[in-house]
Motif scaffolding. Structure first.
Motif, PDB file in Angstrom:
ATOM      1  N   GLU A  13       0.699  -0.937   0.034  1.00 17.15           N
ATOM      2  CA  GLU A  13      -0.007  -0.025   0.049  1.00 17.15           C
ATOM      3  C   GLU A  13       0.794   1.370  -0.026  1.00 17.15           C
ATOM      4  O   GLU A  13       0.501   2.177  -0.570  1.00 17.15           O
ATOM      5  CB  GLU A  13      -0.889   0.037   1.213  1.00 17.15           C
ATOM      6  N   ASP A  64       1.104   3.914  -2.991  1.00 16.58           N
ATOM      7  CA  ASP A  64       0.331   5.582  -2.592  1.00 16.58           C
ATOM      8  C   ASP A  64       1.497   6.626  -2.769  1.00 16.58           C
ATOM      9  O   ASP A  64       1.285   7.669  -2.829  1.00 16.58           O
ATOM     10  CB  ASP A  64      -0.411   5.183  -1.347  1.00 16.58           C
ATOM     11  N   HIS A  65       2.843   6.038  -2.134  1.00 18.34           N
ATOM     12  CA  HIS A  65       3.875   7.009  -1.796  1.00 18.34           C
ATOM     13  C   HIS A  65       4.941   6.868  -2.292  1.00 18.34           C
ATOM     14  O   HIS A  65       5.688   7.892  -2.332  1.00 18.34           O
ATOM     15  CB  HIS A  65       3.661   7.058  -0.227  1.00 18.34           C
ATOM     16  N   ARG A  93       6.967   4.470  -5.293  1.00 17.38           N
ATOM     17  CA  ARG A  93       6.939   3.474  -6.343  1.00 17.38           C
ATOM     18  C   ARG A  93       8.412   2.763  -6.267  1.00 17.38           C
ATOM     19  O   ARG A  93       8.182   1.481  -6.976  1.00 17.38           O
ATOM     20  CB  ARG A  93       6.921   4.243  -7.578  1.00 17.38           C
TER      21      ARG A  93
END
Length: 257
Positions: free
Chosen positions: A172, A176-177, A179
């Motif tokens: 997650e 989301d933050h 890569r």
């Protein structure tokens, strides 16, 4: 290279693994920084010993500085202390991290550690981040700041069941933050090869295709002596079986030069 050692379960050896692998990196001549984000400060005490009490401002003071604007902000290097070992530095932890947690979370300072560590890459070849046993602000900050994640695993069924949720949390954060974040591997700790449960549990992980790293770290009373003396294994007994396992584990990791 920035690595985070993370598990939401306590007592799995996060600080011991972080400190010993970082100590090996420094021993091999790599400029190495350990960032201790666990308010218990086990990595701090392990690597600095009694000098931890008189060390420079550390992680708590760094995060405190992000809560207010300054025309002349303190340099990140000012929150870092040298250890007794050449090439090895520590951003120490303290109980003040607990007091700051809610303020940092509410002010959304989640990217501050990433930005600070990226700026330090010219000064360090490797950065190792020790985390608290919880998926909280500090752990998320570490996962956002890191290139890779090592997951300690202590060979019981509770750890195996918790592992799946942990992997989901890392995925997650990646989606989301960050890569660039990847799970570099699962570090089997306190392994007892003659006991059937550890063998069976680890084999189940392998059968599921999970990235279990070799070698497994043996259970040994020597590590307790290492903790008591505040001397990582590479500085305590280079010929010990556990030291050799740590060396083989470190040398098997990617980008160690």
């Amino acid at each position: 290279m920035r690595r985070v050692v993370f598990n939401q379960k306590g007592g799995v050896g996060k600080s011991t693994i972080t400190s010993n692998l970082a100590a090996i990196a420094a021993h091999q001549g790599l400029r190495t920084l350990v960032v201790d984000l666990d308010a218990q400060g086990n990595s701090t005490r392990y690597l600095l010993g009694d000098a931890a009490d008189d060390a420079a401002p550390g992680a708590a003071e760094f995060f405190q500085s992000t809560l207010s604007f300054s025309v002349r902000p303190t340099k990140t290097a000012d929150f870092i202390s040298p250890s007794a070992w050449e090439h090895l530095h520590v951003m120490r932890a303290s109980p003040a991290l607990e007091e700051l947690h809610s303020k940092l979370e509410s002010r959304y300072k989640i990217y501050k550690l990433r930005d600070a560590l990226q700026a330090l890459e010219k000064d360090y070849d490797q950065i190792w981040i020790d985390t608290p046993p919880a998926l909280n602000f500090y752990t998320r900050s570490a996962l956002i700041a890191a290139n890779s994640c090592l997951i300690p695993f202590d060979c019981d069924d509770f750890s195996r069941r918790a592992l799946y949720g942990l992997l989901e949390s890392v995925n997650e954060i990646q989606a989301d933050h960050n890569r660039d974040l990847r799970v570099e591997g699962i570090v089997v700790n306190q392994f007892q090869p003659r006991a059937s449960l550890p063998q069976r549990t680890v084999q189940e992980l392998l059968d599921e295709g999970l990235p279990v790293l070799q070698p497994y770290l043996s259970a040994s009373v020597k590590i307790k002596e290492s903790h008591e003396l505040a001397r990582p294994m590479i500085h305590l007994d280079q010929r010990h079986k556990l030291t050799q396992e740590y060396l083989a584990l470190f040398n098997g990791l990617g980008e160690n030069t």
